[in-house]
Design a protein around this motif. Structure first.
Motif, short mmCIF file in Angstrom:
data_model
loop_
_atom_site.label_atom_id
_atom_site.label_comp_id
_atom_site.label_asym_id
_atom_site.label_seq_id
_atom_site.Cartn_x
_atom_site.Cartn_y
_atom_site.Cartn_z
N MET A 53 0.74 -1.48 -0.18
CA MET A 53 -0.08 -0.05 0.18
C MET A 53 0.71 1.24 0.07
N LEU A 54 0.48 2.21 -0.81
CA LEU A 54 1.25 3.61 -1.05
C LEU A 54 0.23 4.51 -0.29
N GLY A 55 -1.00 4.45 0.20
CA GLY A 55 -1.88 5.57 0.57
C GLY A 55 -2.38 6.39 -0.74
N PRO A 56 -2.88 7.53 -0.60
CA PRO A 56 -2.54 8.48 0.60
C PRO A 56 -3.74 8.09 1.72
N PHE A 57 -3.34 8.61 2.90
CA PHE A 57 -4.01 8.26 4.26
C PHE A 57 -5.04 9.88 3.97
N ARG A 58 -5.84 9.91 3.13
CA ARG A 58 -6.70 11.00 2.96
C ARG A 58 -8.16 10.29 2.85
N GLY A 59 -9.01 10.39 3.52
CA GLY A 59 -10.22 9.54 3.57
C GLY A 59 -11.01 9.56 2.23
N GLY A 60 -11.78 8.80 1.84
CA GLY A 60 -12.67 8.69 0.75
C GLY A 60 -14.19 8.57 1.45
N ARG A 61 -15.04 8.76 0.40
CA ARG A 61 -16.72 8.89 0.95
C ARG A 61 -17.07 7.64 1.75
N ALA A 62 -17.67 8.14 2.81
CA ALA A 62 -18.26 7.10 3.90
C ALA A 62 -19.61 7.69 3.94
N ASN A 63 -20.88 6.80 3.50
CA ASN A 63 -22.15 7.08 3.78
C ASN A 63 -22.75 6.30 5.12
N ALA A 64 -22.00 5.38 5.21
CA ALA A 64 -22.54 4.50 6.46
C ALA A 64 -21.87 4.59 7.76
N TRP A 419 7.20 9.05 -8.56
CA TRP A 419 6.13 9.10 -7.67
C TRP A 419 4.82 8.78 -8.47
N VAL A 420 3.79 8.29 -7.98
CA VAL A 420 2.52 8.13 -8.45
C VAL A 420 1.68 9.16 -8.32
N THR A 421 0.70 9.49 -9.46
CA THR A 421 -0.07 10.60 -9.32
C THR A 421 -1.52 10.00 -9.85
N GLY A 422 -2.68 10.63 -9.36
CA GLY A 422 -4.17 10.40 -9.68
C GLY A 422 -4.91 11.39 -9.04
N ALA A 423 -6.06 11.43 -9.69
CA ALA A 423 -7.34 12.23 -8.96
C ALA A 423 -7.96 11.38 -8.03
N GLN A 424 -8.06 12.07 -7.22
CA GLN A 424 -8.92 11.50 -5.76
C GLN A 424 -10.34 11.98 -5.85
N GLN A 425 -11.45 11.26 -5.95
CA GLN A 425 -12.65 11.73 -5.81
C GLN A 425 -13.09 12.62 -4.73
N ASP A 426 -13.63 13.52 -4.73
CA ASP A 426 -13.99 14.53 -3.49
C ASP A 426 -13.04 15.47 -3.02
N SER A 427 -11.69 15.30 -3.38
CA SER A 427 -10.57 15.72 -2.51
C SER A 427 -9.31 16.45 -3.54
N GLY A 428 -9.74 16.03 -4.92
CA GLY A 428 -8.41 16.63 -5.79
C GLY A 428 -7.43 15.54 -5.95
N ASP A 445 5.28 13.05 3.18
CA ASP A 445 5.58 12.56 1.71
C ASP A 445 4.57 13.06 0.79
N TRP A 446 3.47 12.45 0.92
CA TRP A 446 2.24 12.42 -0.07
C TRP A 446 1.84 13.99 -0.10
N SER A 447 1.28 14.61 -1.34
CA SER A 447 1.03 15.87 -1.42
C SER A 447 -0.06 15.80 -2.40
N PRO A 448 -1.19 17.15 -2.20
CA PRO A 448 -2.03 17.25 -3.24
C PRO A 448 -1.32 17.81 -4.21
N MET A 449 -1.88 17.59 -5.59
CA MET A 449 -1.28 17.80 -6.82
C MET A 449 -1.80 18.99 -7.44
N CYS A 450 -1.35 19.84 -8.25
CA CYS A 450 -1.63 21.08 -8.88
C CYS A 450 -2.41 21.07 -10.01
N ALA A 451 -2.60 19.79 -10.60
CA ALA A 451 -3.57 19.63 -11.80
C ALA A 451 -3.87 18.14 -11.61
N GLY A 452 -5.18 17.97 -12.16
CA GLY A 452 -5.78 16.72 -12.15
C GLY A 452 -7.29 16.82 -11.34
#
Length: 943
Positions: A53-64, A419-428, A445-452
């Motif tokens: 696992m690489l993360g990020p430790f930035r949560g995704g959507r939780a409905n329940a 590095w690996v990069t990608g768009a995270q739903q709801d957070s950028g 280490d991990w960081s929000p990206m300025c494009a995507g």
């Protein structure tokens, strides 16, 4: 001028699951160019591989979400794409408790108040987004989440609420919304009186109308309220789902046997989603948050007999199809909470509202649960994860401790380590290194990206590692933060059509060429300063209206018949002028002359609104390509992968071995071994060794999740999951070497990839506490893989020989490593895990040599120096007991103090590393010896 020529194709469907690959070590030579015959290999030939696992430790959507009555610090949340998680410390750390189950999307959780070890889970999110995932019914645990049983309702797919009788844990009600894209009978309100062993459908109006919410009278559990909703998603891009007739509020006074509609004062025009709450201390007071033309907060003070609009404040009910959830304070009937883009609280029974949690960035909030004995304790599910408050919403726990990111695509850059990069739903957009300078990968280490953005592609410039492209199109410098809009859509003569995700990819044949598409294909050679439109509209003129839509969904459409977009772009790695594209309305087209002319090469079976989710052009044959096709928007969940070997004239379906009823997300070809393919489905990763003719699971320790994209970087395979973030399969050179000879052998030593001598990660001071969220680094040293067809009857030894042929390190399965005695340590024992010896068991094994010789006097008879068996690390991070290999993170998430792979081993850690050169690895088992060369290289950053 553009010319499109239709090519009639004979096609056979193919279902394929693929995975992305990234590698941090050197490569081995390109393997055989000839295709292998049809072949599946026993999973034991690669069982030693482990996803990291690489993360990020930035949560995704939780409905329940739910707490546990009587246990004020215990909470659960259900991720819409990452399973069920549990905390016993009010959200300080979280552990996954559902990874043993085959489904990832969670819609609702119900804990039995009278028996808190009984937990029910309704799978399948019910938020009705265009990227919605599905469930397969109900699950139950009787031991607080340690183990689970599937208890039916397989056909419901999306579940909005699970309600357990407060006095009887065997009585449970389920609000099943049903299929998102079509009619089905498994929807409405279901009831079980025997703990899920059997179910009755107790409230049902039609195959088009599902249930979305439930509420119970806390003083009389025979009194139950439910809301029904007629909604459906179409295949074209439109933000809200449709609203059809037949929904509303219903009441039962006999435990669900019979129901009556509650209509007095309830708006009917444009009625959509409705959320309910009953005040615990005044059971005649019911709150309803209503999405309708006259939407707002409605209240009944006579148990539903009549309703009044109390507040039409748009803040609390806007975009109601996505929100509309309400909770009443368990002690004060005048205090009520509504979740929307902020959490709002009213202290005057719904008349006025104050935002108590939210942010300018657009947080979205969903379910709130309040502890019945202490209203200051609550858990809140949001687009960014789950958070807990113990002081009445004044402060909250963090959502930066949950690796449940929903990533759309993955792209690796050319930095070292990459590095690996990608768009995270709801957070950028997000980026993370695959190897940290620190001991583990963490928030250092991990960081929000300025494009995507939150849903686009990211495209790192292969010639300028500091430049990143994203979205539609933005160019930015990840070092300075400079951002520039370089979109080719500026000044278009015709309006651009968009969907949630549009492709943006560089060519491997011309590293200056960047492609972007809407309904047209664009190309730039100068970083977006100028663009050429190299295609006409490549979508279907009229893809039609699918038969699975009802009248409301069919009518809820943009103007015009042409609604599709180019959804995937696959430039040939062999010839820059050859490009393949796939559309989300079911076309495959190709050009051989850089867009001057186009050929429609769509297989006949790929009909309108079949989404071509991913194409990949072969690295070995200009006429060969692969296409993954998703038809779940047509109520067809089967996997489809297609292969052509004649430039689209004919196609073959290549899905043998893929699971039925699980649709595709991606397919990729390994660039180094011909015929080695990877595929990603809505639930996992698959591999084929024979060009797609046969598939087998590559899930290994990867938790169930939507494998949205795969990438291969050097010798590594990377997957972007839509619910569990990024994962990497370090060093797949052994996968590239598996063949019939390996599978038949009693023992085999794989040729190692080049090893790069680089410093191990270090905190240079105080390390992170083990309960902080963290992911493991890759192994430090040379990765050595070997396979045993059966358990060895005698010792297995592994030796490292220097360029002169002298043995400088020796390991044996009979090495006796004394366990750590915690009574002799001045630190907790989890900082000093006992290394594992070389394995003599059947199967494939991974060993890590740290590039150091044995200590003086130890050579060559024993392997007392560093080394270790590779271990899985960090499937969650930031939770669980420290020190183990860990499915819950914490020290386990970091692979223990030794990190991923056991490097650090048992002695010799501080010896100088060996010099660059060619070494020999020697495996001895059963009296036979196997050798392979190993190249050690300098860190390329050391010039």
């Amino acid at each position: 001028m553009f010319h499109i020529r239709r090519v009639t194709a004979v096609l056979i469907f193919a279902g394929l699951g693929i995975a992305s690959i990234f590698i941090a070590v050197g490569t081995v030579p390109v393997l055989g160019q000839q295709r292998a015959g049809q072949q599946k290999y026993d999973a034991s030939t690669y069982s030693g591989l482990l996803w990291r696992m690489l993360g990020p430790f930035r949560g995704g959507r939780a409905n329940a979400v739910s707490g546990v009555p009587g246990q004020p610090t215990t909470f659960y949340f259900g991720s819409v794409g990452g399973g069920v998680w549990k905390s016993t410390n009010s959200g300080r750390t979280w552990a996954p408790v559902f990874d043993s189950q085959p489904i990832a999307s969670i819609g609702a959780i119900g804990v039995a108040p009278s028996s808190p070890s009984v937990v029910y889970v309704g799978s399948g999110e019910a938020d009705m987004r265009s990227q919605i995932s599905y469930g397969n019914g109900m699950y139950k645990s009787t031991d607080a989440g340690k183990t689970w049983s599937h208890v039916g309702l397989e056909g419901t797919r999306q579940i909005g609420r699970v309600l357990v009788d407060p006095r009887n844990p065997n009585i449970v009600l389920v609000a099943a919304l049903g299929h998102a894209y079509g009619a089905n009978p498994d929807r409405g309100v279901f009831r079980s009186r025997d703990g899920g062993a059997t179910w009755q459908k107790v409230l049902f109006k039609s195959d088009d109308i599902g249930a979305i919410d439930l509420a119970i009278d806390p003083q009389n559990s025979r009194v139950v309220y439910a809301t029904l909703w007629n909604t459906r998603r179409p295949p074209w891009s439109i933000y809200p789902p449709s609203y059809g007739p037949g929904g509303g509020i219903f009441k039962s006074i006999d435990g669900g046997d019979t129901w009556q509609p509650l209509t007095n004062g309830v708006p009917s025009e444009g009625l959509g989603r409705v959320g309910l709450a009953v005040a615990a201390t005044n059971h005649n007071r019911i709150y309803a948050i209503v999405d309708a033309k006259a939407g707002g907060l409605y209240r009944s003070d006579d148990a539903g007999a009549s309703w009044s609009l109390i507040s039409g404040d748009k803040r609390i009910w806007g975009r109601g199809w996505y929100f509309c959830k309400i909770v009443a304070d368990p002690k004060n009937p005048d205090v009520v909470y509504v979740s929307n883009t902020s959490v709002y609280r009213s202290t005057d029974a719904g008349k006025t509202w104050t935002a108590i949690k939210g942010a300018p960035g657009g947080d979205d909030y969903h379910q709130l649960w309040i502890y019945p004995e202490d209203p200051n304790r609550m858990i809140l599910g949001s687009d960014q994860g789950a958070v807990v408050s113990e002081d009445g919403a004044q402060t909250w726990s963090s959502w930066y401790n949950q690796p449940t990111a929903q990533i759309y695509h993955v792209a690796a850059d050319e930095r070292f380590p990459y590095w690996v990069t990608g768009a995270q739903q709801d957070s950028g957009a997000i980026g993370t290194p695959t190897r940290s300078l620190h001991s583990e990968i963490s928030m250092h280490d991990w960081s929000p990206m300025c494009a995507g953005g939150e849903s686009g592609y990211t495209a790192p410039d292969p010639l300028h590692p500091e430049i990143l492209f994203g979205e539609t199109v933005t160019r930015c410098n990840v070092i300075t933060g400079e951002i520039k809009n370089v979109s080719p859509e500026r000044g278009l003569p015709a309006p651009a059509r968009h969907t949630w995700t549009l492709p943006l990819v560089f060519s491997l044949a011309d590293r200056h060429a960047l492609y972007f598409s809407d309904q047209f294909l664009f190309k730039t050679l100068n970083g977006g300063e100028s663009w050429s439109q190299i295609s006409p509209d490549l979508t279907r003129e009229d893809p039609g209206v699918p038969s699975n839509l009802d009248a409301a969904a069919a009518a809820d459409a943009p103007e015009g018949r042409r609604r599709g977009v180019i959804y995937t772009i696959a430039p040939s790695p062999l010839r820059a002028q050859t490009i393949w594209i796939g559309t989300d309305d079911g076309y495959i087209q190709m050009t051989k002359d850089d867009g001057k002319t186009w050929q429609n090469v769509t297989p006949p079976e790929v009909t309108g609104w079949s989404k071509v989710v991913m194409m990949d052009a072969s690295h070995f044959d200009l006429n060969e390509a692969y296409a993954a096709v998703d038809r779940h928007r047509l109520e067809d969940n089967e996997p489809y992968i297609y292969r052509t070997r004649d430039a689209g004239k004919t196609w073959q379906k290549i899905t043998e071995g893929l699971p039925a009823g699980v649709y595709m997300q991606t397919v990729k070809e390994d660039p180094r071994r011909r015929g080695l393919l990877f595929a990603g489905t809505e639930l996992g990763v698959w591999v084929s060794f024979d060009d797609g003719d046969n598939w087998q699971s590559l899930q290994l320790n990867l938790p169930p999740a939507s494998a949205r994209d795969l990438a291969i970087h050097g010798d590594d395979l990377i997957v972007a999951t839509h619910g569990r973030g990024f994962w990497v399969l370090d060093d797949i050179t052994s996968l590239r070497q598996i063949d019939d000879e390996v599978a038949r052998s009693d023992a085999h030593l794989f040729r190692p990839a080049d090893a790069i001598n680089m410093p191990a990660g270090s905190e240079d001071g105080t390390p992170l506490p083990r309960d902080e969220p963290m992911a493991p680094n890759p192994p430090d040293g040379a990765i050595i893989d070997y396979y045993l067809g059966s358990a060895a009857s005698g010792p297995v030894t592994l030796e490292i020989l220097d360029p002169a042929g002298e043995t400088i390190r020796r390991y044996s399965s009979e090495d006796r490593i004394p366990p750590v005695n915690p009574d002799t340590l001045n630190i907790p024992a989890f900082w000093r895990p006992t290394p594992e010896p070389l394995s003599a068991a059947a199967g494939m094994h991974r060993w890590v040599w740290d590039l150091r010789p044995a200590p003086t006097g130890d050579r060559p008879t024993r392997g007392a120096g560093a080394g270790g068996a590779a271990r899985a690390g960090g499937s969650a991070g930031g939770a669980g007991a420290p020190g183990g290999p860990g499915t819950a993170g914490g020290a386990g998430g970091a692979g223990g103090a030794g990190g991923f792979g056991g490097s650090g081993g048992f002695g010799g850690r501080f010896l100088a590393a060996v010099l660059p050169g060619t070494y020999t690895v020697k495996l001895t088992v059963g009296g036979k010896t196997f050798t392979q060369p190993l190249t050690v290289k300098m860190d390329p950053r050391n010039k």
